[in-house]
Design a protein around this motif. Structure first.
Motif, PDB file in Angstrom:
ATOM      1  N   VAL A   1       7.921   3.271   2.801  1.00 39.09           N
ATOM      2  CA  VAL A   1       9.294   2.788   2.896  1.00 39.09           C
ATOM      3  C   VAL A   1       9.858   2.358   1.550  1.00 39.09           C
ATOM      4  O   VAL A   1      11.070   2.331   1.355  1.00 39.09           O
ATOM      5  CB  VAL A   1       9.392   1.608   3.895  1.00 39.09           C
ATOM      6  CG1 VAL A   1       9.056   2.088   5.291  1.00 39.09           C
ATOM      7  CG2 VAL A   1       8.448   0.467   3.491  1.00 39.09           C
ATOM      8  N   ASP A   2       8.999   2.014   0.597  1.00 40.54           N
ATOM      9  CA  ASP A   2       9.494   1.655  -0.726  1.00 40.54           C
ATOM     10  C   ASP A   2       8.383   1.854  -1.763  1.00 40.54           C
ATOM     11  O   ASP A   2       7.252   2.204  -1.426  1.00 40.54           O
ATOM     12  CB  ASP A   2      10.018   0.209  -0.762  1.00 40.54           C
ATOM     13  CG  ASP A   2       8.966  -0.818  -0.356  1.00 40.54           C
ATOM     14  OD1 ASP A   2       7.766  -0.602  -0.638  1.00 40.54           O
ATOM     15  OD2 ASP A   2       9.338  -1.843   0.245  1.00 40.54           O
ATOM     16  N   GLU A   3       8.729   1.612  -3.026  1.00 44.23           N
ATOM     17  CA  GLU A   3       7.793   1.841  -4.120  1.00 44.23           C
ATOM     18  C   GLU A   3       6.537   0.988  -4.007  1.00 44.23           C
ATOM     19  O   GLU A   3       5.422   1.458  -4.244  1.00 44.23           O
ATOM     20  CB  GLU A   3       8.499   1.555  -5.452  1.00 44.23           C
ATOM     21  CG  GLU A   3       7.606   1.481  -6.674  1.00 44.23           C
ATOM     22  CD  GLU A   3       7.043   2.817  -7.126  1.00 44.23           C
ATOM     23  OE1 GLU A   3       6.153   2.829  -7.992  1.00 44.23           O
ATOM     24  OE2 GLU A   3       7.492   3.854  -6.589  1.00 44.23           O
ATOM     25  N   LYS A   4       6.699  -0.268  -3.621  1.00 46.02           N
ATOM     26  CA  LYS A   4       5.529  -1.153  -3.519  1.00 46.02           C
ATOM     27  C   LYS A   4       4.553  -0.654  -2.464  1.00 46.02           C
ATOM     28  O   LYS A   4       3.336  -0.677  -2.664  1.00 46.02           O
ATOM     29  CB  LYS A   4       5.978  -2.575  -3.198  1.00 46.02           C
ATOM     30  CG  LYS A   4       6.714  -3.271  -4.338  1.00 46.02           C
ATOM     31  CD  LYS A   4       7.095  -4.691  -3.949  1.00 46.02           C
ATOM     32  CE  LYS A   4       7.826  -5.388  -5.090  1.00 46.02           C
ATOM     33  NZ  LYS A   4       8.220  -6.777  -4.732  1.00 46.02           N
ATOM     34  N   VAL A   5       5.095  -0.220  -1.338  1.00 42.81           N
ATOM     35  CA  VAL A   5       4.229   0.300  -0.274  1.00 42.81           C
ATOM     36  C   VAL A   5       3.546   1.584  -0.731  1.00 42.81           C
ATOM     37  O   VAL A   5       2.350   1.786  -0.501  1.00 42.81           O
ATOM     38  CB  VAL A   5       5.040   0.546   1.009  1.00 42.81           C
ATOM     39  CG1 VAL A   5       4.184   1.261   2.054  1.00 42.81           C
ATOM     40  CG2 VAL A   5       5.558  -0.764   1.569  1.00 42.81           C
ATOM     41  N   ALA A   6       4.308   2.443  -1.403  1.00 42.17           N
ATOM     42  CA  ALA A   6       3.743   3.702  -1.888  1.00 42.17           C
ATOM     43  C   ALA A   6       2.610   3.439  -2.877  1.00 42.17           C
ATOM     44  O   ALA A   6       1.562   4.084  -2.824  1.00 42.17           O
ATOM     45  CB  ALA A   6       4.825   4.551  -2.545  1.00 42.17           C
ATOM     46  N   ARG A   7       2.799   2.474  -3.780  1.00 47.58           N
ATOM     47  CA  ARG A   7       1.756   2.151  -4.754  1.00 47.58           C
ATOM     48  C   ARG A   7       0.507   1.614  -4.052  1.00 47.58           C
ATOM     49  O   ARG A   7      -0.622   1.971  -4.408  1.00 47.58           O
ATOM     50  CB  ARG A   7       2.267   1.120  -5.770  1.00 47.58           C
ATOM     51  CG  ARG A   7       3.316   1.632  -6.722  1.00 47.58           C
ATOM     52  CD  ARG A   7       3.794   0.522  -7.652  1.00 47.58           C
ATOM     53  NE  ARG A   7       2.857   0.298  -8.743  1.00 47.58           N
ATOM     54  CZ  ARG A   7       2.936   0.907  -9.926  1.00 47.58           C
ATOM     55  NH1 ARG A   7       3.897   1.788 -10.157  1.00 47.58           N
ATOM     56  NH2 ARG A   7       2.052   0.645 -10.868  1.00 47.58           N
ATOM     57  N   ALA A   8       0.711   0.759  -3.068  1.00 44.49           N
ATOM     58  CA  ALA A   8      -0.432   0.194  -2.348  1.00 44.49           C
ATOM     59  C   ALA A   8      -1.203   1.290  -1.612  1.00 44.49           C
ATOM     60  O   ALA A   8      -2.442   1.321  -1.639  1.00 44.49           O
ATOM     61  CB  ALA A   8       0.046  -0.867  -1.369  1.00 44.49           C
ATOM     62  N   ARG A   9      -0.466   2.192  -0.986  1.00 43.68           N
ATOM     63  CA  ARG A   9      -1.127   3.264  -0.239  1.00 43.68           C
ATOM     64  C   ARG A   9      -1.803   4.258  -1.178  1.00 43.68           C
ATOM     65  O   ARG A   9      -2.902   4.752  -0.887  1.00 43.68           O
ATOM     66  CB  ARG A   9      -0.113   3.955   0.666  1.00 43.68           C
ATOM     67  CG  ARG A   9       0.375   3.049   1.794  1.00 43.68           C
ATOM     68  CD  ARG A   9       1.416   3.704   2.688  1.00 43.68           C
ATOM     69  NE  ARG A   9       1.779   2.811   3.795  1.00 43.68           N
ATOM     70  CZ  ARG A   9       2.685   3.104   4.719  1.00 43.68           C
ATOM     71  NH1 ARG A   9       3.340   4.255   4.689  1.00 43.68           N
ATOM     72  NH2 ARG A   9       2.942   2.237   5.693  1.00 43.68           N
ATOM     73  N   ALA A  10      -1.156   4.540  -2.300  1.00 44.04           N
ATOM     74  CA  ALA A  10      -1.768   5.443  -3.280  1.00 44.04           C
ATOM     75  C   ALA A  10      -3.056   4.831  -3.831  1.00 44.04           C
ATOM     76  O   ALA A  10      -4.045   5.536  -4.066  1.00 44.04           O
ATOM     77  CB  ALA A  10      -0.788   5.732  -4.407  1.00 44.04           C
ATOM     78  N   THR A  11      -3.045   3.526  -4.050  1.00 43.28           N
ATOM     79  CA  THR A  11      -4.241   2.837  -4.534  1.00 43.28           C
ATOM     80  C   THR A  11      -5.381   2.980  -3.539  1.00 43.28           C
ATOM     81  O   THR A  11      -6.535   3.249  -3.912  1.00 43.28           O
ATOM     82  CB  THR A  11      -3.944   1.342  -4.766  1.00 43.28           C
ATOM     83  OG1 THR A  11      -3.016   1.213  -5.844  1.00 43.28           O
ATOM     84  CG2 THR A  11      -5.206   0.560  -5.090  1.00 43.28           C
ATOM     85  N   LEU A  12      -5.077   2.827  -2.262  1.00 42.79           N
ATOM     86  CA  LEU A  12      -6.104   2.949  -1.225  1.00 42.79           C
ATOM     87  C   LEU A  12      -6.658   4.373  -1.172  1.00 42.79           C
ATOM     88  O   LEU A  12      -7.874   4.580  -1.097  1.00 42.79           O
ATOM     89  CB  LEU A  12      -5.518   2.551   0.131  1.00 42.79           C
ATOM     90  CG  LEU A  12      -6.500   2.431   1.297  1.00 42.79           C
ATOM     91  CD1 LEU A  12      -7.567   1.395   1.000  1.00 42.79           C
ATOM     92  CD2 LEU A  12      -5.743   2.061   2.573  1.00 42.79           C
TER      93      LEU A  12
END
Length: 264
Positions: free
Chosen positions: A213-224
């Motif tokens: 839904v946003d950049e922060k979520v994308a970064r967190a998911r990409a990290t995982l």
């Protein structure tokens, strides 16, 4: 009567090594000409001994090196540089993906066997494997072959394999918690917007552009995804799904929870 097989025995567990030595020599088919407890010792001994074959555990702890300890597979590769196709029987209890991955990447093609200790408990069961390895034949325990194929399948589905080298490096730094500015500085990029554009490519490759839904979520998911090196998808409620060994998409939390229950 056949001459005894001259064997180098490599295992980091002293009592087990002694029991193996006694059991193998009791068969009358094996003469243990040397022992080693670490990968480094195995390489050194293999270069000085007159032997026919090596019986080697895959996990070899080395107090002096800790996590950098040389595994049995790495030791075999090092030995074969000096003694090409030296026969090796890997005899292991380990079920770690990294050992199977290392074995697959080693390029060992002949003069070997790789078996589970639990399936070859008696020394007499090892003698045919030793003779076959000396003769140039190869054997992989079916259970281990299944796991090697499973690891190969996982690697072929690796989300990291979907990224170009520069994207992979950015993903690695992103997973370390760095900001775009810090990543740009680490990579000596003149424009931090290049990192943002690369992030976009990473999100697209991993299907995060549509689900996050946003950049922060994308970064967190990409990290995982990067950390686990496993593709994950999220539904509209934010529930994460991964593929199980059957290729079915199952809730990630449930899978991890069940694995934890099984382990305990």
């Amino acid at each position: 009567m056949e001459a005894p097989i001259k064997l180098l025995l490599v295992d980091d567990h002293g009592p087990l090594r002694q029991a193996l030595r006694e059991g193998l020599e009791a068969t009358g088919a094996v003469q243990v000409v040397g022992e080693a407890a670490t990968g480094r010792e195995a390489v050194a001994r293999a270069l000085e001994l007159d032997m026919d074959v090596i019986l080697m555990d895959v996990q070899l702890r080395d107090p002096a090196l800790g996590r950098k300890a040389m595994s049995g597979v790495a030791a075999a590769v090092a030995i074969r540089r000096e003694r090409p196709r030296m026969p090796v029987v890997f005899y292991s209890i380990q079920d770690d993906d990294e050992y199977y991955r290392e074995f697959r990447a080693s390029g060992i093609l002949t003069h070997y066997a790789y078996v589970r200790k639990s399936n070859y408990l008696l020394p007499s069961m090892l003698v045919p494997l030793l003779r076959d390895a000396v003769s140039g034949r190869s054997f992989v325990d079916p259970e281990i072959e299944d796991r090697v194929q499973e690891v190969r399948s996982l690697d072929e589905q690796s989300p990291r394999a979907l990224l170009e080298p520069n994207e992979l490096r950015v993903a690695e730094l992103l997973a370390q918690g760095m900001t775009n500015e810090q990543i740009a500085a680490r990579l000596n990029l003149h424009d931090k917007r290049a990192v943002s554009r690369t992030n976009g490519r990473i999100y697209a490759a991993w299907g995060l552009s549509e689900s996050a839904v946003d950049e922060k979520v994308a970064r967190a998911r990409a990290t995982l995804i990067y950390t686990l090196n496993r593709m994950i998808i999220w539904d509209e409620q934010g529930v994460a799904y991964v593929q199980n060994r059957k290729g079915e998409w199952v809730p990630f939390y449930n899978e991890e929870h069940e694995a934890g229950k099984t382990a305990s």
